[in-house]
Design a protein around this motif. Structure first.
Motif, PDB file in Angstrom:
ATOM      1  N   GLN A 271       0.838  -1.200   0.000  1.00 61.63           N
ATOM      2  CA  GLN A 271       0.000   0.000   0.000  1.00 61.63           C
ATOM      3  C   GLN A 271       0.878   1.258   0.000  1.00 61.63           C
ATOM      4  O   GLN A 271       1.821   1.366   0.794  1.00 61.63           O
ATOM      5  CB  GLN A 271      -0.908   0.010   1.232  1.00 61.63           C
ATOM      6  N   ASN A 272       0.539   2.183  -0.876  1.00 59.47           N
ATOM      7  CA  ASN A 272       1.334   3.409  -0.987  1.00 59.47           C
ATOM      8  C   ASN A 272       0.391   4.591  -1.197  1.00 59.47           C
ATOM      9  O   ASN A 272       0.222   5.096  -2.304  1.00 59.47           O
ATOM     10  CB  ASN A 272       2.335   3.287  -2.138  1.00 59.47           C
ATOM     11  N   VAL A 273      -0.257   4.986  -0.105  1.00 60.35           N
ATOM     12  CA  VAL A 273      -1.134   6.157  -0.124  1.00 60.35           C
ATOM     13  C   VAL A 273      -0.448   7.246   0.693  1.00 60.35           C
ATOM     14  O   VAL A 273      -0.242   7.088   1.903  1.00 60.35           O
ATOM     15  CB  VAL A 273      -2.528   5.822   0.454  1.00 60.35           C
ATOM     16  N   LYS A 274      -0.085   8.311   0.038  1.00 64.35           N
ATOM     17  CA  LYS A 274       0.642   9.384   0.705  1.00 64.35           C
ATOM     18  C   LYS A 274      -0.230  10.034   1.770  1.00 64.35           C
ATOM     19  O   LYS A 274      -1.393  10.355   1.529  1.00 64.35           O
ATOM     20  CB  LYS A 274       1.079  10.421  -0.325  1.00 64.35           C
ATOM     21  N   GLY A 275       0.343  10.202   2.958  1.00 64.60           N
ATOM     22  CA  GLY A 275      -0.383  10.807   4.057  1.00 64.60           C
ATOM     23  C   GLY A 275      -1.021   9.808   4.990  1.00 64.60           C
ATOM     24  O   GLY A 275      -1.713  10.204   5.928  1.00 64.60           O
TER      25      GLY A 275
ATOM     26  N   LYS B  44      -8.524  10.425   2.894  1.00 64.56           N
ATOM     27  CA  LYS B  44      -7.576   9.438   2.385  1.00 64.56           C
ATOM     28  C   LYS B  44      -7.847   8.034   2.928  1.00 64.56           C
ATOM     29  O   LYS B  44      -7.344   7.054   2.383  1.00 64.56           O
ATOM     30  CB  LYS B  44      -6.148   9.865   2.720  1.00 64.56           C
ATOM     31  N   ILE B  45      -8.633   7.945   4.009  1.00 69.10           N
ATOM     32  CA  ILE B  45      -8.974   6.624   4.546  1.00 69.10           C
ATOM     33  C   ILE B  45      -9.781   5.833   3.522  1.00 69.10           C
ATOM     34  O   ILE B  45      -9.579   4.630   3.316  1.00 69.10           O
ATOM     35  CB  ILE B  45      -9.753   6.766   5.866  1.00 69.10           C
ATOM     36  N   SER B  46     -10.721   6.500   2.854  1.00 68.14           N
ATOM     37  CA  SER B  46     -11.540   5.824   1.847  1.00 68.14           C
ATOM     38  C   SER B  46     -10.683   5.303   0.700  1.00 68.14           C
ATOM     39  O   SER B  46     -10.859   4.170   0.231  1.00 68.14           O
ATOM     40  CB  SER B  46     -12.607   6.792   1.328  1.00 68.14           C
ATOM     41  N   LYS B  47      -9.738   6.115   0.230  1.00 61.33           N
ATOM     42  CA  LYS B  47      -8.850   5.681  -0.848  1.00 61.33           C
ATOM     43  C   LYS B  47      -7.972   4.516  -0.395  1.00 61.33           C
ATOM     44  O   LYS B  47      -7.747   3.559  -1.144  1.00 61.33           O
ATOM     45  CB  LYS B  47      -7.981   6.857  -1.296  1.00 61.33           C
ATOM     46  N   TYR B  48      -7.511   4.592   0.845  1.00 59.20           N
ATOM     47  CA  TYR B  48      -6.650   3.529   1.369  1.00 59.20           C
ATOM     48  C   TYR B  48      -7.400   2.197   1.417  1.00 59.20           C
ATOM     49  O   TYR B  48      -6.885   1.155   1.000  1.00 59.20           O
ATOM     50  CB  TYR B  48      -6.157   3.926   2.760  1.00 59.20           C
ATOM     51  N   VAL B  49      -8.642   2.229   1.918  1.00 52.68           N
ATOM     52  CA  VAL B  49      -9.427   1.001   2.039  1.00 52.68           C
ATOM     53  C   VAL B  49      -9.805   0.463   0.660  1.00 52.68           C
ATOM     54  O   VAL B  49      -9.746  -0.747   0.399  1.00 52.68           O
ATOM     55  CB  VAL B  49     -10.681   1.257   2.897  1.00 52.68           C
ATOM     56  N   SER B  50     -10.205   1.343  -0.265  1.00 55.62           N
ATOM     57  CA  SER B  50     -10.634   0.888  -1.593  1.00 55.62           C
ATOM     58  C   SER B  50      -9.486   0.236  -2.363  1.00 55.62           C
ATOM     59  O   SER B  50      -9.683  -0.768  -3.057  1.00 55.62           O
ATOM     60  CB  SER B  50     -11.203   2.065  -2.382  1.00 55.62           C
ATOM     61  N   THR B  51      -8.282   0.771  -2.256  1.00 51.97           N
ATOM     62  CA  THR B  51      -7.142   0.148  -2.942  1.00 51.97           C
ATOM     63  C   THR B  51      -6.704  -1.144  -2.252  1.00 51.97           C
ATOM     64  O   THR B  51      -6.219  -2.072  -2.907  1.00 51.97           O
ATOM     65  CB  THR B  51      -5.960   1.120  -2.991  1.00 51.97           C
ATOM     66  N   LEU B  52      -6.916  -1.220  -0.934  1.00 56.88           N
ATOM     67  CA  LEU B  52      -6.504  -2.421  -0.210  1.00 56.88           C
ATOM     68  C   LEU B  52      -7.400  -3.608  -0.543  1.00 56.88           C
ATOM     69  O   LEU B  52      -6.914  -4.729  -0.754  1.00 56.88           O
ATOM     70  CB  LEU B  52      -6.512  -2.151   1.298  1.00 56.88           C
ATOM     71  N   VAL B  53      -8.720  -3.396  -0.601  1.00 51.11           N
ATOM     72  CA  VAL B  53      -9.639  -4.513  -0.841  1.00 51.11           C
ATOM     73  C   VAL B  53      -9.588  -4.983  -2.293  1.00 51.11           C
ATOM     74  O   VAL B  53     -10.178  -6.019  -2.629  1.00 51.11           O
ATOM     75  CB  VAL B  53     -11.081  -4.120  -0.461  1.00 51.11           C
TER      76      VAL B  53
END
Length: 216
Positions: free
Chosen positions: A129-133, A159-168
């Protein structure tokens, strides 16, 4: 009568010498003689070798007979071997227990290997995972990888939403849903603290555990 020599003959000339063999014929005869001599020497050597081998074989046979006789004499002096039935039964029991323990160990090792491989995939894809911030400072995997908990910090709640969506979207996290998402403001700090869990709210987990304990 006169004794003067009327004619002088030289018997050492080639005319009065016996005929010589041709050079090629002499070479053939010499070569044949050398080959015959070599064959005679080889034949003598083979005869000596066969004689020596025969003597060695006779000596080895005599030694073998002597050792066999000694073995028979030693075996005759020793008492016959009798297997203790009780010890044999204990040996068979220990062997069965060892085989059973090995089966259990192989089963547990295989289970741990499979679980370890699944955990490795979860951890490796989480590290991709590489979400800045967004920074993780703690994660937990429980119930053989069925439940996952994440804790960390974020500078923007969006950014939490982006982090979760890319993780799943990753293979190890597909068909997983984070049922509990909590974002809190840290005192005197610029970033926010977040918590994600696939099992739901911690209070709900405590309540369900208490209810199940009461039912028991």
């Amino acid at each position: 009568m006169s004794w003067q020599i009327k004619q002088n003959l030289n018997f050492y000339t080639e005319e009065f010498q016996p005929p010589k063999l041709p050079h090629e014929l002499r070479l053939i005869i010499t070569s044949a003689a050398i080959h015959v001599a070599a064959m005679v020497v080889i034949a003598l050597g083979l005869m000596l070798f066969w004689f020596w081998q025969g003597e060695e074989l006779k000596y080895a046979q005599q030694q073998q007979k002597f050792l066999e006789q000694k073995i028979v004499e030693v075996q005759a002096l020793r008492p016959p071997l009798v297997v203790d039935a009780r010890l044999a039964e204990q040996r068979d029991l220990a062997r069965r227990q060892l085989e059973g323990g090995q089966k259990v160990l192989r089963y547990l090792t295989q289970q741990q290997l499979e679980e370890g491989q699944s955990f490795t995939q979860l951890v490796s894809q989480l590290g991709d995972q590489n979400v800045k911030g967004v920074w993780l400072n703690q994660f937990s995997i429980s119930d053989q990888g069925r439940h996952i908990g994440l804790q960390g910090y974020v500078d923007d709640p969006a950014k939490i939403s982006k982090y979760v969506s890319t993780l799943v979207e990753k293979s190890a996290y597909q068909r997983r849903a984070f049922r509990y998402i909590d974002v809190q403001k840290e005192v005197d700090k610029q970033w926010l603290r977040f918590q994600l869990d696939t099992r739901g709210h911690p209070q709900d987990l405590l309540s369900s555990a208490a209810d199940s304990g009461v039912r028991k």
